[in-house]
Structure formats: structure tokens, C-alpha cells
Write a protein that holds these residues in place. Structure first.
Motif, PDB file in Angstrom:
ATOM      1  N   LEU A   1       0.833  -1.204   0.000  1.00 49.63           N
ATOM      2  CA  LEU A   1       0.000   0.000   0.000  1.00 49.63           C
ATOM      3  C   LEU A   1       0.869   1.256   0.000  1.00 49.63           C
ATOM      4  CD1 LEU A   1      -2.964   0.766  -0.035  1.00 49.63           C
ATOM      5  CD2 LEU A   1      -2.979   0.677   2.447  1.00 49.63           C
ATOM      6  N   MET A   2       2.081   1.152   0.497  1.00 45.95           N
ATOM      7  CA  MET A   2       3.039   2.263   0.541  1.00 45.95           C
ATOM      8  C   MET A   2       4.402   1.776   0.046  1.00 45.95           C
ATOM      9  SD  MET A   2       1.970   5.225   2.278  1.00 45.95           S
ATOM     10  CE  MET A   2       3.583   5.838   2.341  1.00 45.95           C
ATOM     11  N   PRO A   3       4.498   1.389  -1.197  1.00 48.38           N
ATOM     12  CA  PRO A   3       5.792   0.892  -1.659  1.00 48.38           C
ATOM     13  C   PRO A   3       6.765   2.044  -1.958  1.00 48.38           C
ATOM     14  CG  PRO A   3       4.249   0.871  -3.447  1.00 48.38           C
ATOM     15  CD  PRO A   3       3.492   1.334  -2.226  1.00 48.38           C
ATOM     16  N   HIS A   4       8.001   1.710  -2.090  1.00 50.67           N
ATOM     17  CA  HIS A   4       9.039   2.648  -2.524  1.00 50.67           C
ATOM     18  C   HIS A   4       9.234   3.827  -1.581  1.00 50.67           C
ATOM     19  CE1 HIS A   4       8.824   0.223  -6.065  1.00 50.67           C
ATOM     20  NE2 HIS A   4       7.607   0.623  -6.327  1.00 50.67           N
ATOM     21  N   ILE A   5       9.208   3.564  -0.290  1.00 55.84           N
ATOM     22  CA  ILE A   5       9.528   4.611   0.668  1.00 55.84           C
ATOM     23  C   ILE A   5      11.043   4.802   0.618  1.00 55.84           C
ATOM     24  CG2 ILE A   5       9.496   5.295   3.110  1.00 55.84           C
ATOM     25  CD1 ILE A   5       6.727   5.205   1.820  1.00 55.84           C
ATOM     26  N   ASP A   6      11.457   6.040   0.437  1.00 52.65           N
ATOM     27  CA  ASP A   6      12.890   6.323   0.399  1.00 52.65           C
ATOM     28  C   ASP A   6      13.527   5.976   1.731  1.00 52.65           C
ATOM     29  OD1 ASP A   6      12.798   7.238  -2.217  1.00 52.65           O
ATOM     30  OD2 ASP A   6      12.524   9.333  -1.630  1.00 52.65           O
ATOM     31  N   ARG A   7      14.817   5.733   1.703  1.00 52.31           N
ATOM     32  CA  ARG A   7      15.585   5.412   2.903  1.00 52.31           C
ATOM     33  C   ARG A   7      16.779   6.356   2.996  1.00 52.31           C
ATOM     34  NH1 ARG A   7      13.746   0.709   5.961  1.00 52.31           N
ATOM     35  NH2 ARG A   7      12.165  -0.188   4.621  1.00 52.31           N
ATOM     36  N   SER A   8      17.140   6.657   4.236  1.00 52.39           N
ATOM     37  CA  SER A   8      18.342   7.464   4.452  1.00 52.39           C
ATOM     38  C   SER A   8      19.567   6.580   4.261  1.00 52.39           C
ATOM     39  CB  SER A   8      18.334   8.048   5.871  1.00 52.39           C
ATOM     40  OG  SER A   8      18.544   7.006   6.814  1.00 52.39           O
ATOM     41  N   HIS A   9      20.747   7.175   4.330  1.00 48.93           N
ATOM     42  CA  HIS A   9      21.971   6.392   4.165  1.00 48.93           C
ATOM     43  C   HIS A   9      22.140   5.357   5.279  1.00 48.93           C
ATOM     44  CE1 HIS A   9      23.231   9.517   6.974  1.00 48.93           C
ATOM     45  NE2 HIS A   9      24.234   8.725   7.320  1.00 48.93           N
ATOM     46  N   THR A  10      21.424   5.545   6.404  1.00 50.19           N
ATOM     47  CA  THR A  10      21.476   4.573   7.503  1.00 50.19           C
ATOM     48  C   THR A  10      20.331   3.567   7.433  1.00 50.19           C
ATOM     49  OG1 THR A  10      20.225   6.039   8.953  1.00 50.19           O
ATOM     50  CG2 THR A  10      22.648   6.192   9.044  1.00 50.19           C
ATOM     51  N   GLY A  11      19.478   3.687   6.416  1.00 51.46           N
ATOM     52  CA  GLY A  11      18.392   2.730   6.238  1.00 51.46           C
ATOM     53  C   GLY A  11      17.071   3.139   6.870  1.00 51.46           C
ATOM     54  N   GLN A  12      17.031   4.325   7.485  1.00 52.75           N
ATOM     55  CA  GLN A  12      15.772   4.784   8.074  1.00 52.75           C
ATOM     56  C   GLN A  12      14.811   5.241   6.975  1.00 52.75           C
ATOM     57  OE1 GLN A  12      17.203   7.862  10.761  1.00 52.75           O
ATOM     58  NE2 GLN A  12      16.560   6.584  12.488  1.00 52.75           N
ATOM     59  N   ARG A  13      13.528   4.938   7.190  1.00 52.34           N
ATOM     60  CA  ARG A  13      12.511   5.374   6.243  1.00 52.34           C
ATOM     61  C   ARG A  13      12.443   6.897   6.222  1.00 52.34           C
ATOM     62  NH1 ARG A  13      10.812   0.814   8.591  1.00 52.34           N
ATOM     63  NH2 ARG A  13       9.885  -0.801   7.287  1.00 52.34           N
ATOM     64  N   ARG A  14      12.297   7.451   5.021  1.00 54.73           N
ATOM     65  CA  ARG A  14      12.131   8.891   4.837  1.00 54.73           C
ATOM     66  C   ARG A  14      10.900   9.102   3.960  1.00 54.73           C
ATOM     67  NH1 ARG A  14      14.589  11.227   8.827  1.00 54.73           N
ATOM     68  NH2 ARG A  14      16.757  10.654   8.947  1.00 54.73           N
ATOM     69  N   PHE A  15       9.856   9.637   4.571  1.00 59.33           N
ATOM     70  CA  PHE A  15       8.601   9.873   3.864  1.00 59.33           C
ATOM     71  C   PHE A  15       8.613  11.268   3.253  1.00 59.33           C
ATOM     72  CE2 PHE A  15       7.839   6.638   6.995  1.00 59.33           C
ATOM     73  CZ  PHE A  15       6.923   5.772   6.412  1.00 59.33           C
ATOM     74  N   SER A  16       7.973  11.408   2.107  1.00 58.45           N
ATOM     75  CA  SER A  16       7.891  12.696   1.413  1.00 58.45           C
ATOM     76  C   SER A  16       6.499  13.292   1.578  1.00 58.45           C
ATOM     77  CB  SER A  16       8.180  12.495  -0.073  1.00 58.45           C
ATOM     78  OG  SER A  16       7.105  11.772  -0.676  1.00 58.45           O
ATOM     79  N   ASN A  17       6.339  14.515   1.108  1.00 56.50           N
ATOM     80  CA  ASN A  17       5.014  15.145   1.115  1.00 56.50           C
ATOM     81  C   ASN A  17       4.023  14.336   0.283  1.00 56.50           C
ATOM     82  OD1 ASN A  17       5.542  17.350   2.821  1.00 56.50           O
ATOM     83  ND2 ASN A  17       6.455  18.498   1.138  1.00 56.50           N
ATOM     84  N   ARG A  18       4.492  13.777  -0.819  1.00 57.20           N
ATOM     85  CA  ARG A  18       3.609  12.927  -1.635  1.00 57.20           C
ATOM     86  C   ARG A  18       3.171  11.693  -0.861  1.00 57.20           C
ATOM     87  NH1 ARG A  18       4.431  13.184  -7.923  1.00 57.20           N
ATOM     88  NH2 ARG A  18       2.721  11.740  -7.643  1.00 57.20           N
TER      89      ARG A  18
END
Length: 166
Positions: free
Chosen positions: A67-84
């Protein structure tokens, strides 16, 4: 990053309240955006939890089921969500309120990722959900009328003077 459907096809629906008040066009206004810091477009899972009220577990589950694929990750692997991603979560929240099954939400997300060739199928899915919502609204209006009748009955019963036996 999550893809969000840029096409919006809403049909105005007017819901008249049973009590004397003006009709409300629930589809006239665009949805209110999540409160976000100006110029920011990268959020941690804890920030998204604070913005949306969803739990971190739910956000991870949404990602796991597609339902929420392709969530970006930081260089440490933490999820980073965008405004979209936040916009998509707001839309998913509305779909949840309609009672749409999660499987249908996932199907809609899959169709969205497939592109413009799926417009018709997405529209059909949303129209079916809309029909279900309209049916539920009608049932709730009927239920509200019964409640109003009972409330008026009890209010009227209190106004009737008590009769004393002689």
C-alpha cells in the motif's frame, strides 16, 4: 517514493441534514493538507506518526503489503517519507473511512503504479466504493431519523404532567 493519482474526478454530493440547516456540499472543498513545515519534504517515521495519527507498526505494514511501496531510505536505512507520501496516506485514510477493504486499497495502489492504462479500472473501483458509501449514508440517515423520533418522544413525555390517582 509513492506515486499518487493526479487525476481527481469527484461528483458533488449534497447531504441534507434532518434538522433544519442548510445543505452541505461535502465535495466542494479540496481536502485539507497535513500540517507540514514549509520547504520540508523528508520525514522520519515518528514525524509521520505525529502528522497522521497512524502507528509506526501500521506504516510498516502498509509498506509490507504494497500500500506504501518505494519509501525512500536514508543512508542509515531509516525510512524517509515525502510530502507525496503524506498526501497518499491522507487518501488511504479517506478510503479506510469509506469501509473499502484493504485488499481493494492495495489493488488500487497496484493499478496506480501500472499507469494511465488502468484509469478505467481505478474509476470503477472508486465508483463501486462511492455507491457503497451512499448506501451507508442512507442507512445512517434512516437510523438518525429513528433516533430523532425517540429523542422527541422522550422530550415530549417529560412535558406531559403527571396524573395522580385519587
Amino acid at each position: 517514493m509513492t506515486v499518487i493519482d493526479g487525476t481527481s474526478r469527484s461528483t458533488p454530493a449534497t447531504i441534507a441534514h434532518p434538522r433544519p440547516s442548510p445543505a452541505v456540499d461535502v465535495c466542494a472543498a479540496a481536502p485539507k493538507p497535513h500540517p507540514r513545515p514549509a520547504g520540508k519534504d523528508s520525514y522520519t517515521i515518528s514525524e509521520v506518526v505525529a502528522f497522521t495519527g497512524l502507528t509506526a507498526h501500521t506504516l510498516r505494514w502498509y509498506e509490507r503489503i504494497g500500500l506504501m511501496p518505494h519509501i525512500d531510505r536514508s543512508h542509515t536505512g531509516q525510512r524517509r517519507f515525502s510530502n507525496r507520501d503524506l498526501d497518499w496516506l491522507a487518501f488511504v485514510g479517506k478510503l479506510r473511512l469509506t469501509g473499502m477493504p484493504v485488499a481493494d486499497m492495495v489493488r488500487y495502489a497496484e493499478l496506480l503504479r501500472e499507469g494511465a492504462s488502468t484509469f478505467e479500472e481505478r474509476q470503477e473501483l472508486l465508483e463501486a466504493t462511492r455507491r457503497d458509501v451512499i448506501t451507508r449514508i442512507a442507512e445512517l440517515h434512516d437510523t438518525l431519523a429513528v433516533l430523532d423520533h425517540k429523542i422527541e418522544f422522550y422530550a415530549g413525555a417529560r412535558r406531559v404532567p403527571e396524573r395522580h390517582s385519587a
